[in-house]
Design an enzyme around this catalytic site. Structure first.
Site, PDB file in Angstrom:
ATOM      1  N   ASP A   8     -19.326  43.644  51.792  1.00 45.13           N
ATOM      2  CA  ASP A   8     -20.504  44.294  51.217  1.00 45.13           C
ATOM      3  C   ASP A   8     -20.057  45.691  50.763  1.00 45.13           C
ATOM      4  OD1 ASP A   8     -20.345  45.822  53.503  1.00 45.13           O
ATOM      5  OD2 ASP A   8     -22.379  45.406  54.210  1.00 45.13           O
ATOM      6  N   CYS A  65     -17.515  44.360  56.497  1.00 49.48           N
ATOM      7  CA  CYS A  65     -18.758  45.118  56.324  1.00 49.48           C
ATOM      8  C   CYS A  65     -18.620  46.357  57.211  1.00 49.48           C
ATOM      9  CB  CYS A  65     -19.987  44.276  56.651  1.00 49.48           C
ATOM     10  SG  CYS A  65     -20.128  43.744  58.368  1.00 49.48           S
ATOM     11  N   GLY A  66     -19.709  47.071  57.441  1.00 51.29           N
ATOM     12  CA  GLY A  66     -19.582  48.295  58.230  1.00 51.29           C
ATOM     13  C   GLY A  66     -18.989  48.039  59.604  1.00 51.29           C
ATOM     14  N   GLY A  70     -22.470  41.718  61.205  1.00 51.73           N
ATOM     15  CA  GLY A  70     -23.383  40.948  60.355  1.00 51.73           C
ATOM     16  C   GLY A  70     -22.655  39.835  59.621  1.00 51.73           C
ATOM     17  N   HIS A  98      -6.404  31.812  70.726  1.00 50.93           N
ATOM     18  CA  HIS A  98      -7.393  31.199  71.624  1.00 50.93           C
ATOM     19  C   HIS A  98      -8.546  30.540  70.893  1.00 50.93           C
ATOM     20  CE1 HIS A  98      -6.367  33.674  75.504  1.00 50.93           C
ATOM     21  NE2 HIS A  98      -5.288  33.174  74.912  1.00 50.93           N
ATOM     22  N   ARG A 132      -5.511  24.127  76.682  1.00 53.61           N
ATOM     23  CA  ARG A 132      -6.867  24.410  77.189  1.00 53.61           C
ATOM     24  C   ARG A 132      -7.758  25.008  76.097  1.00 53.61           C
ATOM     25  NH1 ARG A 132      -3.663  28.679  78.600  1.00 53.61           N
ATOM     26  NH2 ARG A 132      -4.581  30.771  78.680  1.00 53.61           N
TER      27      ARG A 132
HETATM   28  C1  RB5 Z   1     -24.662  48.060  55.793  1.00 53.58           C
HETATM   29  O1  RB5 Z   1     -25.166  49.334  55.870  1.00 53.58           O
HETATM   30  C2  RB5 Z   1     -24.296  47.551  57.175  1.00 53.58           C
HETATM   31  O2  RB5 Z   1     -25.437  47.183  57.867  1.00 53.58           O
HETATM   32  C3  RB5 Z   1     -23.333  46.394  57.060  1.00 53.58           C
HETATM   33  O3  RB5 Z   1     -22.194  46.807  56.369  1.00 53.58           O
HETATM   34  C4  RB5 Z   1     -22.830  45.764  58.324  1.00 53.58           C
HETATM   35  O4  RB5 Z   1     -22.306  46.718  59.200  1.00 53.58           O
HETATM   36  C5  RB5 Z   1     -23.704  44.798  58.989  1.00 53.58           C
HETATM   37  O5  RB5 Z   1     -23.382  44.198  60.005  1.00 53.58           O
END
Ligand code: RB5
Length: 152
Positions: A8, A65-66, A70, A98, A132
């Site tokens: 993102d 992402c940040g 997410g 693993h 395992r």
């Molecule tokens: C975006 O601001 C942020 O929420 C996204 O990059 C991420 O960290 C979501 O998990």
């Protein structure tokens, strides 16, 4: 390897570096977006990369992402995907050894570019441990097949 890479806006700059690094290592890394720092919704890019991996268009996926969180939540909704958030060289290694992670999710605002390069190298070069771990990964995949019904 063929590697689908997506981010993102939070992961945009680190994605460019990850793509350069993966290509310099001889991989066929392709950019699934986003293509600017304009605000976007991370699930859209998680879905694109996860579908590429699940559909065998890519061997592995990398999502930035940040936080990586997410992206992992979203990618793990796609059948066949084992997306792991890693935050160190050791967790990247264990994600392969693993957990047989086929998608690595990285917190672009938490990790510097050099560390991400090291993590990618280790994640891609570490074989799955089997034994395992095979049994445990199979249980995860069975949960997916059972659509969440908890069978043993
Ligand atoms: C975006 O601001 C942020 O929420 C996204 O990059 C991420 O960290 C979501 O998990």
């Amino acid at each position: 390897m063929k590697i689908a890479v997506g981010s993102d806006h939070g992961g945009f700059a680190r994605k460019a570096d990850a793509l350069d690094f993966l290509r310099s290592e001889g991989h066929r890394a392709f950019d699934m977006g986003t293509h600017s720092e304009d605000s976007v919704d991370y699930p859209d890019f998680a879905l694109a990369v996860a579908k590429a991996v699940a559909g065998r268009k890519a061997d592995r996926g990398v999502l930035l992402c940040g936080t990586g969180i997410g992206m992992a939540m979203a990618a793990n909704k796609v059948p066949g995907i084992r997306a792991a958030v890693a935050w160190s060289v050791e967790t990247a290694r264990l994600a392969s050894e693993h957990n047989k992670a086929n998608v690595l999710c990285l917190g672009a605002r938490q990790l510097d570019a050099g560390l991400i390069r090291e993590m990618l190298k280790v994640w891609l070069s570490t074989p799955f441990g089997g034994g395992r771990h095979e049994k445990r990964v199979r249980k995860i995949m069975r949960m997916e097949k059972d659509r969440g019904r908890l069978s043993r």
